[in-house]
Design an enzyme around this catalytic site. Structure first.
Site, PDB file in Angstrom:
ATOM      1  NE  ARG A 179      -4.215  -1.573   0.020  1.00 30.32           N
ATOM      2  CZ  ARG A 179      -4.271  -2.652  -0.757  1.00 30.32           C
ATOM      3  NH1 ARG A 179      -3.262  -2.935  -1.559  1.00 30.32           N
ATOM      4  NH2 ARG A 179      -5.333  -3.434  -0.752  1.00 30.32           N
ATOM      5  CG  ASP A 239       1.702  -2.617  -8.335  1.00 24.74           C
ATOM      6  OD1 ASP A 239       1.589  -2.289  -9.538  1.00 24.74           O
ATOM      7  OD2 ASP A 239       0.836  -3.286  -7.739  1.00 24.74           O
ATOM      8  CD  GLU A 290      -2.975   3.031  -5.296  1.00 26.53           C
ATOM      9  OE1 GLU A 290      -1.767   2.768  -5.184  1.00 26.53           O
ATOM     10  OE2 GLU A 290      -3.858   2.161  -5.424  1.00 26.53           O
ATOM     11  CG  HIS A 335      -2.966  -1.164  -6.823  1.00 33.24           C
ATOM     12  ND1 HIS A 335      -3.222  -0.454  -5.682  1.00 33.24           N
ATOM     13  CD2 HIS A 335      -3.050  -2.474  -6.453  1.00 33.24           C
ATOM     14  CE1 HIS A 335      -3.462  -1.287  -4.684  1.00 33.24           C
ATOM     15  NE2 HIS A 335      -3.355  -2.521  -5.136  1.00 33.24           N
ATOM     16  CB  ALA A 361       1.192  -6.417  -7.939  1.00 33.64           C
TER      17      ALA A 361
HETATM   18  P1  NAD Z   1      -1.253 -11.599   4.706  1.00 32.42           P
HETATM   19  O1  NAD Z   1      -2.311 -11.207   5.643  1.00 32.42           O
HETATM   20  O2  NAD Z   1      -1.176 -13.026   4.282  1.00 32.42           O
HETATM   21  O3  NAD Z   1       0.178 -11.205   5.316  1.00 32.42           O
HETATM   22  C1  NAD Z   1       0.444  -9.966   5.893  1.00 32.42           C
HETATM   23  C2  NAD Z   1       1.596 -10.141   6.868  1.00 32.42           C
HETATM   24  O4  NAD Z   1       1.924  -8.846   7.379  1.00 32.42           O
HETATM   25  C3  NAD Z   1       1.241 -11.034   8.063  1.00 32.42           C
HETATM   26  O5  NAD Z   1       2.243 -12.008   8.262  1.00 32.42           O
HETATM   27  C4  NAD Z   1       1.170 -10.047   9.229  1.00 32.42           C
HETATM   28  O6  NAD Z   1       1.560 -10.644  10.461  1.00 32.42           O
HETATM   29  C5  NAD Z   1       2.131  -8.989   8.793  1.00 32.42           C
HETATM   30  N1  NAD Z   1       1.908  -7.710   9.450  1.00 32.42           N
HETATM   31  C6  NAD Z   1       0.758  -7.175   9.926  1.00 32.42           C
HETATM   32  N2  NAD Z   1       0.991  -5.953  10.429  1.00 32.42           N
HETATM   33  C7  NAD Z   1       2.314  -5.716  10.286  1.00 32.42           C
HETATM   34  C8  NAD Z   1       3.157  -4.641  10.629  1.00 32.42           C
HETATM   35  N3  NAD Z   1       2.675  -3.544  11.215  1.00 32.42           N
HETATM   36  N4  NAD Z   1       4.464  -4.751  10.314  1.00 32.42           N
HETATM   37  C9  NAD Z   1       4.966  -5.856   9.715  1.00 32.42           C
HETATM   38  N5  NAD Z   1       4.203  -6.903   9.362  1.00 32.42           N
HETATM   39  C10 NAD Z   1       2.901  -6.843   9.659  1.00 32.42           C
HETATM   40  O7  NAD Z   1      -1.398 -10.643   3.446  1.00 32.42           O
HETATM   41  P2  NAD Z   1      -0.892 -10.887   1.958  1.00 32.42           P
HETATM   42  O8  NAD Z   1      -1.947 -11.584   1.177  1.00 32.42           O
HETATM   43  O9  NAD Z   1       0.477 -11.450   1.977  1.00 32.42           O
HETATM   44  O10 NAD Z   1      -0.885  -9.374   1.410  1.00 32.42           O
HETATM   45  C11 NAD Z   1       0.041  -8.428   1.901  1.00 32.42           C
HETATM   46  C12 NAD Z   1      -0.355  -7.055   1.407  1.00 32.42           C
HETATM   47  O11 NAD Z   1      -0.188  -6.996  -0.007  1.00 32.42           O
HETATM   48  C13 NAD Z   1      -1.829  -6.697   1.608  1.00 32.42           C
HETATM   49  O12 NAD Z   1      -2.064  -6.170   2.903  1.00 32.42           O
HETATM   50  C14 NAD Z   1      -2.078  -5.671   0.547  1.00 32.42           C
HETATM   51  O13 NAD Z   1      -1.824  -4.392   1.085  1.00 32.42           O
HETATM   52  C15 NAD Z   1      -1.030  -5.976  -0.505  1.00 32.42           C
HETATM   53  N6  NAD Z   1      -1.599  -6.432  -1.793  1.00 32.42           N
HETATM   54  C16 NAD Z   1      -1.298  -5.730  -2.900  1.00 32.42           C
HETATM   55  C17 NAD Z   1      -1.788  -6.141  -4.131  1.00 32.42           C
HETATM   56  C18 NAD Z   1      -1.429  -5.402  -5.404  1.00 32.42           C
HETATM   57  O14 NAD Z   1      -2.059  -5.623  -6.439  1.00 32.42           O
HETATM   58  N7  NAD Z   1      -0.432  -4.538  -5.398  1.00 32.42           N
HETATM   59  C19 NAD Z   1      -2.615  -7.255  -4.200  1.00 32.42           C
HETATM   60  C20 NAD Z   1      -2.898  -7.963  -3.029  1.00 32.42           C
HETATM   61  C21 NAD Z   1      -2.388  -7.547  -1.822  1.00 32.42           C
END
Ligand code: NAD
Length: 346
Positions: free
Chosen positions: A233, A257, A262, A294, A296
């Site tokens: 994000r 990304d 955005e 965005h 990905a």
């Molecule tokens: P997930 O919930 O499987 O994993 C998130 C991890 O972050 C967890 O292990 C959690 O413990 C950890 N976490 C929570 N708060 C934290 C903090 N303050 N500091 C460090 N780590 C922390 O999520 P995911 O499916 O792996 O997705 C991760 C992120 O990717 C999503 O939150 C989203 O913002 C982003 N995302 C982006 C796209 C894109 O198209 N660019 C698509 C999907 C997800």
């Protein structure tokens, strides 16, 4: 039961295709709307049972009140993150469901694609050879093998990114607020991660606590020439501090990304306009910055999974007393959810 009506905001052609395929039986009446859901556009949801929204829709307390007054029962996010919904405010008014996973591979692979493109100057080479310029001046990259990558967030996407990095022979260190036990991952403090990493990749959700976790003081702790990758994000990074870090030659490259401002820009074609965002314009003008809008998540597999899970969430919500993918209104955290029941939350 009447056919459920879904007001589908911020619809793109690829959304229409995947949702129409998933709804081929006509089970739902989906009204695709080009506009985002915002305090100015909520009226378009009149008559619907569900609003279906994405990452840049703005579902604040005002919008939630209006949806509630219009009798809308459900906000169905077709994404994993829900930082754009005031979920605590929604509690007791409108239920919120999401798609917790659709293709973590899509995002992790995109992060690596950005990294390779950046450090091997593929974005430059593509333009040069199109113009029959075969010079290699200024194209020197570096090997990933043996470099240290710091991964922040070791959930679904972060773990896949770690596996990809290990395949390249990189050393992986990681920080997670909730480290995974017995994962074989070397967890370090954030301070140590900033100091040791040649490359830093963000894979954690955005929360109030980690907004601008990459800022001028954390950048000061990083190695000179560090490469930053953000597919999570935008607001995890203070973009003005990032620009300064690149101008100071402290940050070697940025692969973005996502971008904190955005919401009014990404997903739209402004190629014939003057974009009013000077920070973004400055970033894009830099040769060591790559911006994708965005995208990905955007693979065929992910789109199909998103459509299937979103419609399954809506079906489950209206046909049973359960909704496994309802967000947790209490903790407001994705990973930290203490929801121990398998029923609707209210
Ligand atoms: P997930 O919930 O499987 O994993 C998130 C991890 O972050 C967890 O292990 C959690 O413990 C950890 N976490 C929570 N708060 C934290 C903090 N303050 N500091 C460090 N780590 C922390 O999520 P995911 O499916 O792996 O997705 C991760 C992120 O990717 C999503 O939150 C989203 O913002 C982003 N995302 C982006 C796209 C894109 O198209 N660019 C698509 C999907 C997800």
């Amino acid at each position: 039961m009447n056919i459920l009506k879904i007001a589908f905001f911020d619809a793109k052609d690829y959304d229409r295709q995947s949702f129409e395929a998933s709804n081929a039986s006509g089970e739902f009446d989906i009204c695709f709307l080009d506009t985002r859901l915002t305090p100015d556009t909520y009226k378009l949801a009149e008559g619907a049972d569900v609003v279906c929204v994405f990452v840049n829709d703005d579902i604040n307390s005002f919008v939630i009140d209006k949806l509630y007054e219009m009798g809308i029962k459900l906000i169905a996010l077709r994404c994993a993150g829900y930082n754009n919904v005031d979920v605590q405010y929604a509690y007791g008014k409108v239920h919120v469901v999401r798609v917790p996973a659709y293709s973590p591979y899509a995002v992790a692979e995109h992060a690596m694609a950005l990294l390779l493109t950046s450090i091997r100057r593929i974005h430059k080479a593509y333009i040069r050879t199109k113009d029959f310029n075969f010079s290699l001046e200024g194209m020197t990259g570096f090997d990933l093998h043996g470099k240290t990558v710091g991964v922040i967030g070791t959930g679904k996407i972060g773990r896949i990114f770690i596996d990809i990095c290990r395949g390249f022979g990189m050393n992986v260190i990681a920080y997670d607020k909730f480290p995974a036990k017995d994962s074989g991952i070397e967890y370090v403090s954030l301070d140590e991660l900033w100091e040791r990493s040649d490359i830093i990749s963000l894979h954690c959700p955005l929360t109030d606590e980690n907004r601008h976790m990459i800022n001028s003081s954390t950048i000061a702790q990083m190695k000179k020439g560090v490469v930053l990758i953000n597919t999570s994000r935008g607001a995890l990074i203070d973009t003005e501090a990032l620009v300064e870090g690149i101008k100071d030659r402290k940050i070697g490259a940025a692969c973005l990304d996502v971008y904190e401002e955005e919401s009014n820009i990404f997903f739209h074609d402004y190629s014939n306009h003057i974009v009013n965002d000077d920070v973004l314009a400055r970033l894009i003008s830099m040769p060591n910055v790559i911006v994708t809008s965005h995208q990905a998540f955007l693979t065929r597999e992910a789109l199909s999974n998103i459509a299937d899970t979103t419609l399954a969430n809506i079906r489950e919500f209206f046909s049973s007393d359960k909704c496994a993918n309802e967000v947790c209104y209490k903790c407001g955290q994705i990973a930290d959810c203490k929801q121990l029941h398998d029923k609707k939350c209210f």
